[in-house]
Motif scaffolding. Structure first.
Motif, PDB file in Angstrom:
ATOM      1  N   VAL A 785      51.314  41.018  45.707  1.00 31.01           N
ATOM      2  CA  VAL A 785      50.470  40.610  44.396  1.00 31.01           C
ATOM      3  C   VAL A 785      49.518  41.250  44.165  1.00 31.01           C
ATOM      4  CG1 VAL A 785      49.146  38.278  44.510  1.00 31.01           C
ATOM      5  CG2 VAL A 785      51.187  38.240  45.813  1.00 31.01           C
ATOM      6  N   THR A 789      44.068  37.235  42.508  1.00 31.12           N
ATOM      7  CA  THR A 789      45.205  36.273  42.289  1.00 31.12           C
ATOM      8  C   THR A 789      44.655  34.918  42.362  1.00 31.12           C
ATOM      9  OG1 THR A 789      47.399  35.943  43.481  1.00 31.12           O
ATOM     10  CG2 THR A 789      45.368  36.418  44.911  1.00 31.12           C
ATOM     11  N   GLN A 793      49.979  31.740  43.350  1.00 35.17           N
ATOM     12  CA  GLN A 793      50.665  33.011  43.565  1.00 35.17           C
ATOM     13  C   GLN A 793      50.807  33.655  44.982  1.00 35.17           C
ATOM     14  OE1 GLN A 793      48.315  35.516  40.611  1.00 35.17           O
ATOM     15  NE2 GLN A 793      49.784  35.484  38.987  1.00 35.17           N
TER      16      GLN A 793
END
Length: 808
Positions: A785, A789, A793
């Motif tokens: 990721v 973020t 997510q």
């Protein structure tokens, strides 16, 4: 009575006249004797013979019965007709002053005289000045009394003086004859050729060595002039004129000439001529000594020919100029530099007109005085070729008696090389600055991303609580939009000053040599830096500047690997079998690529284990304030951008070897791990224990709170070493690990390996601002990721990791 007186007067007159006549006759005899004595002396070369003849003549003239030549006080006669011996007292007197006595017995006493002397009542003696040795006296003896007169005493004084000069002259003549005899013997025995001539240079004598070498005998050459029978026609007329002028002036001279034997054979001599002077300083002849130098001359001529051949074959231009600067000689290289044909007459050219006017003006103004003072000068001038080209030259000038020696070297290639090196150095410095800026930008972007992640994550967590408050909800939305903009700005910052560089096939050997030269002569000397390359080409697919950055950075680290201790550095191309079988420290082996491998080795102190763990960490340095900690991170970035590999082999105390494998042909770019795309939705993580690790505590807290929105229990930890202990101590407690990548002491890759080795293995989700830095460690992370973020997510990534663990 009167008759008696007249008779007596007549007798007296007659007696006086008779006495006068006798005295006149005696004087005449004395004069004749002296004249005759000179003739006697001149007729005898031997001193003893001359003395005996002279004393015999005096004995007759003086009417003596015996003569003696006495030297010492023992009374022994050196010379004399009869062996006689005088008394010591008598000898002492005659040696010191003239003596005349009519009765020797009355003068010295009867008993003192030896028996054989007593019969000589009359004695006449005179000392002789010899100026050397013991005194000498001439002694004449007569058996009749009153045998010697006063005139005889005067004559003997003249004889003594004559004897002194005669003795001296004859001794000198004898010494001269001995010297001449010795010199004549030497002249006969010497291997040199000796020629003696008269004042008109007509040969009087030659030695045997002359006869043997020339084939001419003394009888054949006597009376001839040497040049007429000896000189070869190959002699320099100017040298012969100089010789003739010296002979006319009666001066000594020396010359090297070519002579010819009677049989027509030419040979070289060194001729040394000295005039012979008489007592008045006038020339009475010449003596010439000839030393044969044929072998020496031939050797010299061969050496000159060899020098000419060497000069013609030289790559440097060589030229001789007269005092006006006109060329007397120039070799082929010099002609080529200025475009002068092989058959062109060089005397029409002046060296001052062969160079760029501004260079020549500077030389005359600044360096001509130094050339005249020191006799030599070295520097750089620009020559003008006749085809219009300018030829940079390294010029060496040397003043000679009759002009100037000029040695030139075309340095066009060197100037071009220096310009190329300067360009490479500038390109390398520019690239280094760009990479430094990029590294700094990456660091700033990383830190900013963490801050943005805290703000963005916190805002996304606040959104559900603001639904019923429109104003608050609008504010949170503005924060989220601002953080999105900030994220884009940060991503733009990371791309700052990192242009796409063109790549092409390069020869690694040349790049290694250039990299070594860029280190500088001081480092090359101090560290004995060498480049070991094979004879065959070593192709690499690279941008030359990028690869030079890698070579120079690794080499600089190698030079500093031992501090001030001795350290030798080697740049070496390796064969493929020498690639380590272990996993590279940087990069991942791509089976589809061919690699060309090189190593940078040093004999330094090696890399300590604690340093090895942080070797590629940004801003980590062991150089203190003088280091930036960006050298190896820059290398790592370039290697990853070019699919290249790096191994570090080091043992403390034995040195380090950095091995680089660089693609030799174009290929696909390295696999870059980007953020994983997840299917929208909100998975349920109820009951899952998730360990969240980030070196920034606020980021770890925000991430853990995002996970808790999906029902998970997130444990936030900011110390990666503490997280490692939690994983090892309770591996079954954790369903997943969420970690940052770039952390001090222990990075995300290290934590992921620890998690993978737990029983059961713990899946790891990577949350990083630098997803492309994962490289060949991507297999450790089933989900990646990008920062910043949001909760959706992150939850989706953790859910993907859990599913991956279940499937495996």
């Amino acid at each position: 009575m009167r008759l008696g007186r007249n008779l007596s007067s007549l007798v007296r007159v007659l007696t006086q006249r008779t006495r006068k006549l006798r005295e006149a006759e005696r004087a005449q005899r004395h004069s004749e004797m002296l004249m005759h004595a000179m003739d006697v002396i001149l007729d005898h070369d031997d001193l003893e013979q001359a003395l005996n003849a002279l004393m015999g003549l005096c004995k007759t003239t003086l009417g003596a019965d015996e003569w003696l030549l006495v030297q010492d006080t023992t009374g022994r006669a050196l010379l004399g007709g009869t062996p006689l011996r005088l008394d010591r007292r008598v000898v002492e007197q005659v040696l010191t002053q003239p003596q005349r006595s009519d009765n020797a017995q009355a003068l010295w006493g009867w008993q003192t005289l030896p028996q054989d002397i007593r019969k000589f009542p009359a004695i006449l003696s005179h000392p002789v000045n010899t100026e050397y040795g013991a005194p000498v006296a001439i002694v004449f003896l007569a058996e009749r009394p009153a045998a010697f007169s006063e005139r005889d005493c005067a004559l003997l004084a003249r004889i003594a003086e004559l004897l002194y000069h005669t003795t001296r002259r004859m001794q000198q003549r004898s010494a001269a004859r001995r010297e001449l005899s010795r010199l004549s013997k030497i002249a006969e025995l010497t291997s040199n050729f000796v020629v003696v001539t008269d004042a008109q240079v007509r040969i009087e004598w030659v030695n045997p060595a002359f006869e043997r070498r020339t084939g001419w005998t003394l009888d054949e050459v006597r009376g001839k002039i040497p040049p007429e029978i000896l000189l070869s026609e190959h002699n320099d007329p100017a040298e012969l004129e100089r010789m003739n002028e010296a002979v006319k002036a009666g001066k000594p001279y020396r010359a090297e000439l070519m002579n010819r034997t009677k049989d027509g054979e030419d040979y070289w001599i060194s001729k040394d001529v000295q005039p012979l002077l008489d007592d008045r300083g006038e020339i009475e002849g010449f003596i010439a000594v000839h030393t044969e130098i044929t072998d020496l001359k031939l050797t010299s001529l061969r050496a000159q020919q060899d020098r000419v051949i060497a000069m013609e074959a030289s790559r440097d231009g060589i030229a001789f100029m007269d005092c006006e600067g006109r060329y007397l000689y120039m070799n082929a290289a010099h002609r080529r530099m200025f475009g002068i044909g092989d058959s062109e007459e060089i005397g029409q050219f002046q060296w001052q007109k062969m160079y760029l006017p501004k260079d020549l003006a500077r030389f005359v103004a600044e360096d001509w005085a130094a050339l005249k003072a020191a006799g030599t000068w070295q520097g750089e001038l620009t020559g003008m070729c006749r085809d219009g080209r300018h030829v940079p030259q390294e010029v060496s000038l040397t003043l000679q008696d009759q002009g100037l020696l000029c040695i030139t070297r075309d340095i066009s290639d060197r100037v071009r090389l220096e310009a190329e090196r300067a360009r490479l150095r500038e390109d390398l410095q520019l690239a280094q600055r760009r990479e430094t800026i990029a590294q700094l930008a990456d660091g700033i972007a990383h830190d900013l991303n963490n801050l943005v992640a805290v703000v963005s994550g916190s805002a996304s967590l606040l959104q559900p609580y603001c639904i019923s408050h429109p104003e608050a909800s609008a504010g949170v939305d503005r924060i989220i939009r601002a953080t999105d903009t900030a994220r884009d700005l940060v991503n733009g910052l990371r791309r700052l000053d990192r242009p796409q560089l063109e790549r092409s096939t390069q020869d690694l050997r040349q790049l290694l040599r250039e990299g070594m030269e860029l280190l500088g002569s001081g480092r090359i000397r101090d560290h004995e830096i060498s480049a070991r390359v094979p004879a065959h080409d070593c192709p690499v697919w690279a941008n030359a500047t990028e690869l030079l950055q890698v070579i120079v950075n690794l080499a600089l680290n190698a030079c500093e690997a031992a501090g001030s201790a001795p350290n030798r550095v080697t740049l070496q191309v390796l064969d493929k079998p020498q690639i380590p079988q272990t996993a590279p420290d940087i990069g991942k082996v791509n089976p589809a690529l061919d690699y060309t491998v090189f190593a940078v080795c040093d004999t330094g102190t090696g890399i300590p284990a604690q340093t090895r763990a942080r070797l590629f960490e940004r801003h980590f340095t062991t150089k203190g304030a003088s280091g930036s900690g960006l050298g190896l991170p820059i290398v790592v970035g370039i290697l990853r951008a070019n699919d290249a590999l790096l191994w570090v082999e080091s043992t403390e105390g034995t040195g380090t070897r950095m091995i680089v494998a660089w693609p030799s042909t174009p290929g696909t770019t390295a696999d870059v791990q980007h953020a994983t795309e997840f299917v929208p939705g909100t998975p349920d993580l109820t009951g899952a224990n998730i360990l969240v690790v980030d070196d920034i505590a606020d980021v770890a807290d925000v991430l853990s709170e995002m996970l808790e929105t999906a029902g998970a229990l997130g444990v936030a930890v900011s110390d990666p070493l503490e997280a490692a202990e939690l994983l090892r101590g309770n591996p079954g407690l954790w369903q997943a690990l969420v970690t940052d990548l770039d952390m001090p002491a222990l990075d995300g890759v290290g934590l992921a390996r620890i998690a993978a080795n737990c029983v059961p293995p713990i899946p790891t989700v990577l949350v990083t601002a630098l997803p492309e830095m994962v490289g060949n460690n991507a297999a450790l992370f089933p989900a990646v990721v990008a920062k910043p973020t949001n909760a959706a997510q992150l939850v989706a990534a953790v859910n993907t990791a859990l599913q991956h663990a279940t499937q495996s």
